[in-house]
Design a protein around this motif. Structure first.
Motif, PDB file in Angstrom:
ATOM      1  N   TYR A   1       0.789  -1.227   0.000  1.00 15.43           N
ATOM      2  CA  TYR A   1       0.000   0.000   0.000  1.00 15.43           C
ATOM      3  C   TYR A   1       0.824   1.281   0.000  1.00 15.43           C
ATOM      4  CZ  TYR A   1      -3.936  -3.061   1.073  1.00 15.43           C
ATOM      5  OH  TYR A   1      -4.888  -4.050   1.032  1.00 15.43           O
ATOM      6  N   LEU A   2       1.875   1.352   0.802  1.00 12.96           N
ATOM      7  CA  LEU A   2       2.626   2.598   0.875  1.00 12.96           C
ATOM      8  C   LEU A   2       3.315   2.903  -0.446  1.00 12.96           C
ATOM      9  CD1 LEU A   2       3.573   5.018   2.520  1.00 12.96           C
ATOM     10  CD2 LEU A   2       5.562   3.670   3.227  1.00 12.96           C
TER      11      LEU A   2
ATOM     12  N   SER B   1       0.840   4.061  -3.012  1.00 14.55           N
ATOM     13  CA  SER B   1       0.346   5.420  -2.772  1.00 14.55           C
ATOM     14  C   SER B   1       1.426   6.464  -3.055  1.00 14.55           C
ATOM     15  CB  SER B   1      -0.163   5.565  -1.332  1.00 14.55           C
ATOM     16  OG  SER B   1       0.894   5.508  -0.387  1.00 14.55           O
ATOM     17  N   TYR B   2       2.677   6.121  -2.794  1.00 10.44           N
ATOM     18  CA  TYR B   2       3.774   7.053  -3.079  1.00 10.44           C
ATOM     19  C   TYR B   2       3.938   7.257  -4.587  1.00 10.44           C
ATOM     20  CZ  TYR B   2       8.506   8.853  -3.621  1.00 10.44           C
ATOM     21  OH  TYR B   2       9.580   9.609  -4.004  1.00 10.44           O
TER      22      TYR B   2
ATOM     23  N   ASP C   1       7.587  -2.233   1.636  1.00 16.48           N
ATOM     24  CA  ASP C   1       6.999  -1.037   2.243  1.00 16.48           C
ATOM     25  C   ASP C   1       7.792  -0.578   3.465  1.00 16.48           C
ATOM     26  OD1 ASP C   1       5.027  -0.356   0.478  1.00 16.48           O
ATOM     27  OD2 ASP C   1       3.348  -0.805   1.809  1.00 16.48           O
TER      28      ASP C   1
ATOM     29  N   TRP D   1       6.479  11.844   5.478  1.00 14.81           N
ATOM     30  CA  TRP D   1       5.792  10.555   5.399  1.00 14.81           C
ATOM     31  C   TRP D   1       4.494  10.585   6.200  1.00 14.81           C
ATOM     32  CZ3 TRP D   1       6.204   7.601   1.611  1.00 14.81           C
ATOM     33  CH2 TRP D   1       7.428   7.238   1.031  1.00 14.81           C
TER      34      TRP D   1
ATOM     35  N   SER E   1       0.778  10.038   4.606  1.00 15.93           N
ATOM     36  CA  SER E   1      -0.195   9.064   5.108  1.00 15.93           C
ATOM     37  C   SER E   1      -1.544   9.720   5.363  1.00 15.93           C
ATOM     38  CB  SER E   1       0.323   8.410   6.387  1.00 15.93           C
ATOM     39  OG  SER E   1       1.553   7.753   6.159  1.00 15.93           O
TER      40      SER E   1
ATOM     41  N   LEU F   1       0.068   3.130   6.975  1.00 17.41           N
ATOM     42  CA  LEU F   1       1.037   3.643   6.000  1.00 17.41           C
ATOM     43  C   LEU F   1       2.277   4.200   6.704  1.00 17.41           C
ATOM     44  CD1 LEU F   1      -1.320   5.403   3.419  1.00 17.41           C
ATOM     45  CD2 LEU F   1      -0.336   3.099   3.314  1.00 17.41           C
ATOM     46  N   TYR F   2       2.074   4.992   7.725  1.00 13.87           N
ATOM     47  CA  TYR F   2       3.217   5.566   8.439  1.00 13.87           C
ATOM     48  C   TYR F   2       3.958   4.503   9.250  1.00 13.87           C
ATOM     49  CZ  TYR F   2       6.073   8.597  11.332  1.00 13.87           C
ATOM     50  OH  TYR F   2       7.149   9.193  11.952  1.00 13.87           O
TER      51      TYR F   2
ATOM     52  N   TYR G   1       4.433   1.393   8.723  1.00 10.28           N
ATOM     53  CA  TYR G   1       5.229   0.380   8.022  1.00 10.28           C
ATOM     54  C   TYR G   1       6.718   0.557   8.305  1.00 10.28           C
ATOM     55  CZ  TYR G   1       1.300  -1.231   5.138  1.00 10.28           C
ATOM     56  OH  TYR G   1       0.118  -1.774   4.695  1.00 10.28           O
TER      57      TYR G   1
END
Length: 197
Positions: free
Chosen positions: A3-4, A7-8, A81, A96, A100, A131-132, A134
């Motif tokens: 996911y991260l 999204s990045y 991630d 970051w 998120s 997200l953060y 991870y």
């Protein structure tokens, strides 16, 4: 990629939605979304295809393959991630965190496009700030356990997290060899998508 990373590797809010939707929709439904969201779905697929064929990812799978065989790729995705979240050349910790929060905000603002099973997951994702977090060992441990819990043919007690810890140096090197290539590839795909607009 998990996911991260997905999204990045986006360029618009719509692409964020599409990147997250890809795993939750049927292929034939992708054309029912606005073009920006469709672009995110396209990017997600391009990322997955590129990732699966990269030599560094084949190397990274060796960390998990003895334990989980064909599922190794899923655990590499989660592991990557961790290294994205700790890559301060991409973002500072404050950036970051802001990233998120922005992703959760964008997803919540586009709730009309999200299937119910994703909405339920999003509540947990935001609550625990997946997200953060991870970037933390415990965050990756939680994600690895999620994959184990969902995998039909794997014992839920396989020591995959221990394999992650024991192979951190290898996985870090694989990330270093892989992620810059992926970033360039995604920028190229996005440039082509923008020409279609």
């Amino acid at each position: 990629m998990n996911y991260l990373a997905h999204s990045y590797l986006t360029f618009t809010d719509g692409q964020i939605v599409g990147q997250f939707l890809e795993d939750f929709i049927r292929n034939k439904d992708r054309f029912s979304f606005p073009k920006d969201i469709q672009d995110g779905i396209t990017l997600h697929r391009a990322i997955d295809t590129f990732t699966d064929s990269h030599p560094a990812i084949h190397e990274a799978k060796k960390a998990f393959a003895p334990l989980v065989r064909l599922y190794a790729g899923a655990f590499v995705d989660v592991a990557m991630d961790y290294f994205v979240a700790n890559d301060l050349s991409l973002h500072s910790l404050a950036e970051w965190k802001a990233h998120s929060l922005r992703v959760y905000s964008v997803l919540n603002a586009n709730g009309k496009w999200l299937p119910e099973n994703f909405k339920k997951m999003l509540v947990k994702m935001e609550q625990d700030d997946w997200l953060y977090n991870y970037r933390e060992d415990w965050g990756i441990k939680f994600s690895i356990q999620n994959v184990l819990n969902k995998a039909k043919y794997l014992d839920k007690d396989i020591p995959v997290f221990e394999a992650f810890l024991n192979n951190k140096d290898l996985l870090q090197q694989c990330y270093n060899d892989f992620f810059p290539d992926l970033t360039v590839h995604v920028q190229g795909i996005n440039a082509l998508l923008q020409l279609e607009n």
